[in-house]
Design an enzyme around this catalytic site. Structure first.
Site, PDB file in Angstrom:
ATOM      1  CD  GLU A   1      41.346  38.342  45.708  1.00  0.00           C
ATOM      2  OE1 GLU A   1      41.948  39.393  45.991  1.00  0.00           O
ATOM      3  OE2 GLU A   1      40.248  38.322  45.125  1.00  0.00           O
ATOM      4  CG  ASP A   2      41.608  34.473  42.421  1.00  0.00           C
ATOM      5  OD1 ASP A   2      40.951  34.311  43.471  1.00  0.00           O
ATOM      6  OD2 ASP A   2      41.370  35.379  41.608  1.00  0.00           O
TER       7      ASP A   2
END
Ligand code: ZN
Length: 211
Positions: A93-94
């Site tokens: 996600e990051d």
């Protein structure tokens, strides 16, 4: 980056991480230390330079380490795949990490659990948040426990290390949303659920005290 370098990084990260007083690591480190060390090193490498949103200026890697500690110490989770996934849970996600990369390094079950707790960033934030509530009851048990530990860590940080640009209203909205997600996770781990409830009550009280 070679595996040796990840392991070296993992050692540095673990050595430099301030011991947390919230969820202290005990001595019952489960077997599979090498697997956990590799996952820690990989996550440290991927999250290098990132900081948590809060006003505490905390390196991002503290968060996945804390989530893993909560699973071990409170949830008494010993499933190594779930614990590796916890260390890696925000990488897709990051950071610049793909599902196939995790799959090739850590295997299909670890990468599948990480994918289960990964938001689809092509969607708008409101839609992503709604989907977390909707998907929570349908996650695997391991992913449910991981999501619960993630929410415990995040609720604490939102309350006591508030993101600098968050007004109290936004903190309250976060607590309300987190409790809706956790409603769909009930039944996966009693101790984690109890810690979330305690954490949420304390966080709401802290917010009420400053309003
Ligand atoms: Zn997280």
């Amino acid at each position: 980056m070679t595996e040796d370098r990840w392991m070296e990084l993992a050692g540095e990260v673990l050595a430099s991480s301030a011991p947390t007083t919230r969820f202290p690591l005990g001595h019952n480190v489960c077997s599979g230390t090498k697997a956990l060390r590799r996952a820690t090193g990989f996550a440290a490498w991927k999250h290098a330079g990132q900081m948590r949103k809060g006003d505490g200026q905390t390196p991002y890697i503290h968060h996945p380490i804390e989530v893993t500690a909560i699973l071990v110490e409170v949830g008494e989770i010993e499933d190594l795949d779930v614990l590796q996934a916890a260390l890696l849970h925000d990488t897709i996600e990051d950071t610049q990490t793909s599902h196939s990369e995790l799959d090739s390094v850590f295997g299909s079950r670890v990468s599948a659990i990480v994918l289960e707790v990964t938001d689809d960033k092509t969607l708008a934030k409101r839609a992503r948040k709604a989907l977390q509530v909707k998907h929570a009851p349908h996650l695997s048990k391991g992913a449910q426990a991981l999501k619960l530990a993630d929410k415990i860590s995040n609720v604490f940080d939102v309350a006591f290390s508030r993101p600098v640009d968050w007004a109290p209203e936004r903190q309250l909205q976060y607590f309300d949303w987190a409790s809706r997600v956790v409603a769909g996770l009930r039944g996966c781990n009693k101790a984690l659920e109890a810690l979330f409830d305690k954490q949420l009550a304390e966080s709401r009280q802290a917010l009420a005290n400053i309003r």
